[in-house]
Design a protein around this motif. Sequence first.
Motif, mmCIF file in Angstrom:
data_model
loop_
_atom_site.group_PDB
_atom_site.id
_atom_site.type_symbol
_atom_site.label_atom_id
_atom_site.label_comp_id
_atom_site.label_asym_id
_atom_site.label_seq_id
_atom_site.Cartn_x
_atom_site.Cartn_y
_atom_site.Cartn_z
ATOM 1 N N LYS A 11 105.618 17.679 46.618
ATOM 2 C CA LYS A 11 105.901 18.812 45.744
ATOM 3 C C LYS A 11 107.293 19.385 45.989
ATOM 4 N N ILE A 12 107.850 19.949 44.913
ATOM 5 C CA ILE A 12 109.093 20.698 45.027
ATOM 6 C C ILE A 12 108.731 22.014 45.725
ATOM 7 N N PRO A 13 109.429 22.387 46.790
ATOM 8 C CA PRO A 13 109.087 23.632 47.482
ATOM 9 C C PRO A 13 109.144 24.843 46.547
ATOM 10 N N SER A 14 108.168 25.712 46.665
ATOM 11 C CA SER A 14 108.123 26.900 45.796
ATOM 12 C C SER A 14 109.353 27.777 45.995
ATOM 13 N N GLN A 15 109.976 27.698 47.153
ATOM 14 C CA GLN A 15 111.172 28.488 47.421
ATOM 15 C C GLN A 15 112.358 28.079 46.555
ATOM 16 N N PHE A 16 112.256 26.949 45.854
ATOM 17 C CA PHE A 16 113.335 26.562 44.946
ATOM 18 C C PHE A 16 113.528 27.609 43.855
ATOM 19 N N ALA A 17 112.527 28.445 43.631
ATOM 20 C CA ALA A 17 112.674 29.538 42.669
ATOM 21 C C ALA A 17 113.796 30.482 43.092
ATOM 22 N N ASN A 18 114.161 30.484 44.377
ATOM 23 C CA ASN A 18 115.256 31.328 44.852
ATOM 24 C C ASN A 18 116.590 30.956 44.225
ATOM 25 N N PHE A 19 116.697 29.758 43.698
ATOM 26 C CA PHE A 19 117.947 29.344 43.057
ATOM 27 C C PHE A 19 118.166 30.058 41.719
ATOM 28 N N ILE A 20 117.154 30.759 41.222
ATOM 29 C CA ILE A 20 117.280 31.504 39.970
ATOM 30 C C ILE A 20 118.303 32.620 40.099
ATOM 31 N N ALA A 62 106.146 21.326 38.711
ATOM 32 C CA ALA A 62 107.198 22.024 39.452
ATOM 33 C C ALA A 62 106.741 23.460 39.673
ATOM 34 N N PRO A 63 107.268 24.140 40.683
ATOM 35 C CA PRO A 63 106.914 25.547 40.864
ATOM 36 C C PRO A 63 107.179 26.337 39.584
ATOM 37 N N CYS A 114 110.663 26.556 36.595
ATOM 38 C CA CYS A 114 110.660 26.101 35.201
ATOM 39 C C CYS A 114 111.407 27.062 34.279
ATOM 40 N N PHE A 115 111.704 28.253 34.769
ATOM 41 C CA PHE A 115 112.439 29.235 33.967
ATOM 42 C C PHE A 115 113.910 29.306 34.347
ATOM 43 N N LEU A 116 114.346 28.429 35.240
ATOM 44 C CA LEU A 116 115.757 28.337 35.583
ATOM 45 C C LEU A 116 116.445 27.566 34.462
ATOM 46 N N PRO A 117 117.391 28.188 33.762
ATOM 47 C CA PRO A 117 118.019 27.525 32.607
ATOM 48 C C PRO A 117 118.667 26.186 32.930
ATOM 49 N N ASN A 118 119.125 26.005 34.160
ATOM 50 C CA ASN A 118 119.818 24.777 34.528
ATOM 51 C C ASN A 118 118.974 23.847 35.393
ATOM 52 N N PHE A 119 117.654 23.903 35.204
ATOM 53 C CA PHE A 119 116.755 22.984 35.904
ATOM 54 C C PHE A 119 116.547 21.779 34.999
ATOM 55 N N ASP A 120 116.939 20.607 35.446
ATOM 56 C CA ASP A 120 116.926 19.432 34.576
ATOM 57 C C ASP A 120 115.530 19.004 34.126
ATOM 58 N N LEU A 121 114.483 19.442 34.803
ATOM 59 C CA LEU A 121 113.125 19.071 34.413
ATOM 60 C C LEU A 121 112.391 20.183 33.659
ATOM 61 N N ALA A 122 113.103 21.240 33.279
ATOM 62 C CA ALA A 122 112.472 22.382 32.604
ATOM 63 C C ALA A 122 111.793 21.979 31.296
ATOM 64 N N ASP A 142 110.503 18.974 30.737
ATOM 65 C CA ASP A 142 109.569 17.883 31.009
ATOM 66 C C ASP A 142 108.155 18.472 30.978
ATOM 67 N N ALA A 143 107.360 18.062 30.017
ATOM 68 C CA ALA A 143 106.024 18.654 29.810
ATOM 69 C C ALA A 143 105.069 18.406 30.976
ATOM 70 N N THR A 144 105.339 17.403 31.776
ATOM 71 C CA THR A 144 104.501 17.150 32.951
ATOM 72 C C THR A 144 104.892 18.068 34.100
ATOM 73 N N MET A 145 106.176 18.230 34.316
ATOM 74 C CA MET A 145 106.656 19.068 35.415
ATOM 75 C C MET A 145 106.569 20.556 35.082
ATOM 76 N N CYS A 146 106.835 20.913 33.844
ATOM 77 C CA CYS A 146 106.815 22.312 33.408
ATOM 78 C C CYS A 146 105.975 22.418 32.136
ATOM 79 N N PRO A 147 104.637 22.373 32.285
ATOM 80 C CA PRO A 147 103.769 22.383 31.106
ATOM 81 C C PRO A 147 104.028 23.609 30.213
ATOM 82 N N PRO A 148 104.266 23.390 28.920
ATOM 83 C CA PRO A 148 104.595 24.502 28.029
ATOM 84 C C PRO A 148 103.508 25.573 27.961
ATOM 85 N N GLU A 149 102.232 25.166 28.078
ATOM 86 C CA GLU A 149 101.165 26.166 28.022
ATOM 87 C C GLU A 149 101.210 27.079 29.245
#
Length: 138
Positions: free
Chosen positions: A54-63, A81-82, A86-94, A96-103
């Motif tokens: 898993k991507i560490p949840s602390q990656f949200a600190n990059f926001i 992804a944490p 998924c709300f970081l505008p410059n996250f390349d997998l934002a 990706d429906a598997t990593m950041c499910p729209p629902e």
Amino acid sequence: NSLTSIPSDLGGLDKLNVFDISSNALNQLIPSELMNLADTLDILDLSANNLKRKIPSQFANFIERNTSVHLGENAKIEDPAPLQLCFLPNFDLANDATMCPPERNALKDFYESAKGQDWTNNTGWLDPYLSVCSWFGV
């Protein structure tokens, strides 16, 4: 370069703005020491490696700094992804429906607008990794 690991003392480089070790042979967990760079990095590119779990949840600190985070082409990274990442505008997998499910993203917005933090039971809501099916009431 064929790098196979990220040095653990990397987190001490407090003047580092760009960390790009994409397209190497990294075959490890994403080191938690990278979180120490959240206040300095503009770009973190770990794409096209063999990072796992898993991507560490602390990656949200990059926001806070609006860091560009690139993790694509790492087949062993587990989804999702944490949530906050998924709300970081410059996250390349934002997108990706598997990593950041729209629902999940839509339910986060609903939770915040409906003052979910004040609900009687908000168990599981906004957990960085839980499926929305595990969020109370969904």
